[in-house]
Design an enzyme around this catalytic site. Structure first.
Site, PDB file in Angstrom:
ATOM      1  N   ASN A   9       9.824   2.062  -3.604  1.00 20.95           N
ATOM      2  CA  ASN A   9       8.380   2.129  -3.834  1.00 20.95           C
ATOM      3  C   ASN A   9       7.975   3.570  -3.570  1.00 20.95           C
ATOM      4  O   ASN A   9       7.846   3.985  -2.422  1.00 20.95           O
ATOM      5  CB  ASN A   9       7.650   1.166  -2.877  1.00 20.95           C
ATOM      6  CG  ASN A   9       6.142   1.297  -2.998  1.00 20.95           C
ATOM      7  OD1 ASN A   9       5.634   1.978  -3.893  1.00 20.95           O
ATOM      8  ND2 ASN A   9       5.413   0.651  -2.091  1.00 20.95           N
ATOM      9  N   LYS A  11       5.253   4.960  -4.064  1.00 24.43           N
ATOM     10  CA  LYS A  11       3.840   5.124  -3.693  1.00 24.43           C
ATOM     11  C   LYS A  11       3.229   6.267  -4.530  1.00 24.43           C
ATOM     12  O   LYS A  11       3.619   6.432  -5.677  1.00 24.43           O
ATOM     13  CB  LYS A  11       3.714   5.330  -2.179  1.00 24.43           C
ATOM     14  CG  LYS A  11       4.452   4.205  -1.413  1.00 24.43           C
ATOM     15  CD  LYS A  11       4.155   4.146   0.047  1.00 24.43           C
ATOM     16  CE  LYS A  11       4.945   2.992   0.673  1.00 24.43           C
ATOM     17  NZ  LYS A  11       4.702   2.823   2.096  1.00 24.43           N
ATOM     18  N   HIS A  94       0.726  -5.259  -1.723  1.00 25.02           N
ATOM     19  CA  HIS A  94       1.261  -4.332  -0.712  1.00 25.02           C
ATOM     20  C   HIS A  94       0.226  -4.137   0.395  1.00 25.02           C
ATOM     21  O   HIS A  94      -0.981  -4.129   0.120  1.00 25.02           O
ATOM     22  CB  HIS A  94       1.599  -2.986  -1.369  1.00 25.02           C
ATOM     23  CG  HIS A  94       2.384  -2.101  -0.455  1.00 25.02           C
ATOM     24  ND1 HIS A  94       1.773  -1.359   0.521  1.00 25.02           N
ATOM     25  CD2 HIS A  94       3.714  -1.888  -0.332  1.00 25.02           C
ATOM     26  CE1 HIS A  94       2.715  -0.699   1.203  1.00 25.02           C
ATOM     27  NE2 HIS A  94       3.895  -1.009   0.703  1.00 25.02           N
ATOM     28  N   GLU A  96      -0.763  -1.600   1.886  1.00 27.87           N
ATOM     29  CA  GLU A  96      -1.684  -0.472   1.671  1.00 27.87           C
ATOM     30  C   GLU A  96      -2.812  -0.869   0.718  1.00 27.87           C
ATOM     31  O   GLU A  96      -3.945  -0.419   0.865  1.00 27.87           O
ATOM     32  CB  GLU A  96      -0.896   0.753   1.152  1.00 27.87           C
ATOM     33  CG  GLU A  96      -0.100   1.389   2.287  1.00 27.87           C
ATOM     34  CD  GLU A  96       1.188   2.074   1.867  1.00 27.87           C
ATOM     35  OE1 GLU A  96       1.387   2.372   0.677  1.00 27.87           O
ATOM     36  OE2 GLU A  96       2.028   2.302   2.767  1.00 27.87           O
ATOM     37  N   GLU A 166       7.133  -7.179   4.841  1.00 26.18           N
ATOM     38  CA  GLU A 166       6.879  -5.824   5.317  1.00 26.18           C
ATOM     39  C   GLU A 166       5.931  -5.870   6.519  1.00 26.18           C
ATOM     40  O   GLU A 166       4.704  -5.934   6.329  1.00 26.18           O
ATOM     41  CB  GLU A 166       6.244  -4.981   4.203  1.00 26.18           C
ATOM     42  CG  GLU A 166       7.133  -4.819   2.984  1.00 26.18           C
ATOM     43  CD  GLU A 166       6.837  -3.512   2.244  1.00 26.18           C
ATOM     44  OE1 GLU A 166       7.793  -2.756   2.036  1.00 26.18           O
ATOM     45  OE2 GLU A 166       5.680  -3.243   1.908  1.00 26.18           O
ATOM     46  N   GLY A 172       6.070   3.248   7.228  1.00 23.08           N
ATOM     47  CA  GLY A 172       5.806   4.682   7.329  1.00 23.08           C
ATOM     48  C   GLY A 172       5.696   5.194   8.753  1.00 23.08           C
ATOM     49  O   GLY A 172       5.234   6.304   8.976  1.00 23.08           O
ATOM     50  N   SER A 212      10.174   1.313   7.108  1.00 23.81           N
ATOM     51  CA  SER A 212      11.051   2.336   7.685  1.00 23.81           C
ATOM     52  C   SER A 212      12.537   2.010   7.516  1.00 23.81           C
ATOM     53  O   SER A 212      13.344   2.320   8.388  1.00 23.81           O
ATOM     54  CB  SER A 212      10.702   2.570   9.163  1.00 23.81           C
ATOM     55  OG  SER A 212       9.365   3.037   9.277  1.00 23.81           O
TER      56      SER A 212
HETATM   57  P1  13P Z   1       8.418   3.082   4.349  1.00 23.94           P
HETATM   58  O1  13P Z   1       9.837   2.792   3.907  1.00 23.94           O
HETATM   59  O2  13P Z   1       7.995   4.486   4.078  1.00 23.94           O
HETATM   60  O3  13P Z   1       8.180   2.624   5.757  1.00 23.94           O
HETATM   61  O4  13P Z   1       7.472   2.178   3.414  1.00 23.94           O
HETATM   62  C1  13P Z   1       7.769   0.840   3.280  1.00 23.94           C
HETATM   63  C2  13P Z   1       6.932   0.294   2.208  1.00 23.94           C
HETATM   64  O5  13P Z   1       5.726   0.205   2.333  1.00 23.94           O
HETATM   65  C3  13P Z   1       7.588  -0.119   0.962  1.00 23.94           C
HETATM   66  O6  13P Z   1       6.723  -0.821   0.142  1.00 23.94           O
END
Ligand code: 13P
Length: 250
Positions: A9, A11, A94, A96, A166, A172, A212
């Site tokens: 992903n 982002k 997601h 976010e 997640e 992150g 992560s």
């Molecule tokens: P990170 O791997 O940067 O923690 O992000 C995970 C994520 O949100 C994948 O959709």
């Protein structure tokens, strides 16, 4: 046997040139799709260019969509538009999107249904916040997210859904869930699918871990019986790191 899956992903990262250089760097070295499904979920503006470079061993997905087909929804992208790019997957719900853009479980449900109706495979994200974990309500939070997001999804269609667990506090932050905790929640998700659908469906459903994940911890996480791969943000941005993650699934 469930085939493992490693999903990048990206982002809101990568220009067109950077994205094409990434594909060029990994393409020759990807394991066969007989062994692992490799997917990159990229910003919408890059999808058409990336789909041109997709093959059996690399599939492309979107990171979001709206549920309506057309209309006055400024800035949104519809499932019909995604279909015309040729993507196979779309991330839905997601954290976010939920926390920064106010998406509710009910909206996530509409998106899941619309994705399925347009032949797109949803990668449905669920997960608890740190507060919810500390309150000890992780499993019930996830159960509710699943029940609402999958409301109205038939047993036939749910086989095209991939679930990504997640934990919000792990995204992150560099804090990965302990593999035993991640396994526990993925097992609970499988149990919920069994109760909402049936044992065969639950057994066949792919459940990914995200938060992560990186080459140093991926092998242990994906070796857990109920974790079938990863949904990776930060560590998917570098081609060598992403290749290593894919190879952890072999
Ligand atoms: P990170 O791997 O940067 O923690 O992000 C995970 C994520 O949100 C994948 O959709």
């Amino acid at each position: 046997m469930r085939k493992p899956m490693m999903v990048a992903n990206w982002k809101m990262n990568k220009t067109r040139d950077e994205a094409l250089a990434f594909i060029y760097a990994i393409n020759e070295n990807l394991p066969s799709c007989d062994v692992v499904d490799t997917v990159i979920c990229a910003p919408a503006i890059l999808l058409r260019d990336l789909v041109k470079r997709q093959g059996d061993n690399l599939r492309i997905g979107a990171q979001n969509m709206y549920y309506e087909e057309f209309g006055a929804f400024t800035g949104e992208i519809s499932p019909v538009m995604l279909q015309t790019t040729g993507v196979e997957y779309v991330i839905v719900g997601h954290s976010e999107r939920r926390s920064l853009f106010g998406e509710s479980d009910e909206l996530v449900n509409k998106k899941v249904l619309s994705a399925i109706n347009h032949g797109l495979k949803p990668i449905l994200c669920v997960g608890e916040t740190l507060d919810q974990r500390e309150l000890g309500i992780t499993s019930s939070v996830i159960r509710k997210q699943l029940e609402i997001a999958l409301n109205g999804v038939s047993v036939k269609d749910v086989s095209n859904v991939i679930i990504a667990y997640e934990p919000v506090w792990a995204i992150g932050t560099g804090k990965t869930a302990a593999s035993s905790d991640a396994e526990e929640e993925c097992k609970n998700i499988r149990q919920a699918i069994k109760e909402l659908y049936n044992a065969v469906t639950a057994d066949e459903m792919r459940i990914l871990y995200g938060g992560s994940m990186k080459p140093a911890n991926a092998k242990e996480l994906v070796s857990m019986p109920n974790i079938d791969g990863g949904l990776v943000g930060g560590a998917s941005l570098d081609p060598n790191s992403f290749l290593e993650l894919v190879k952890c699934c072999e």
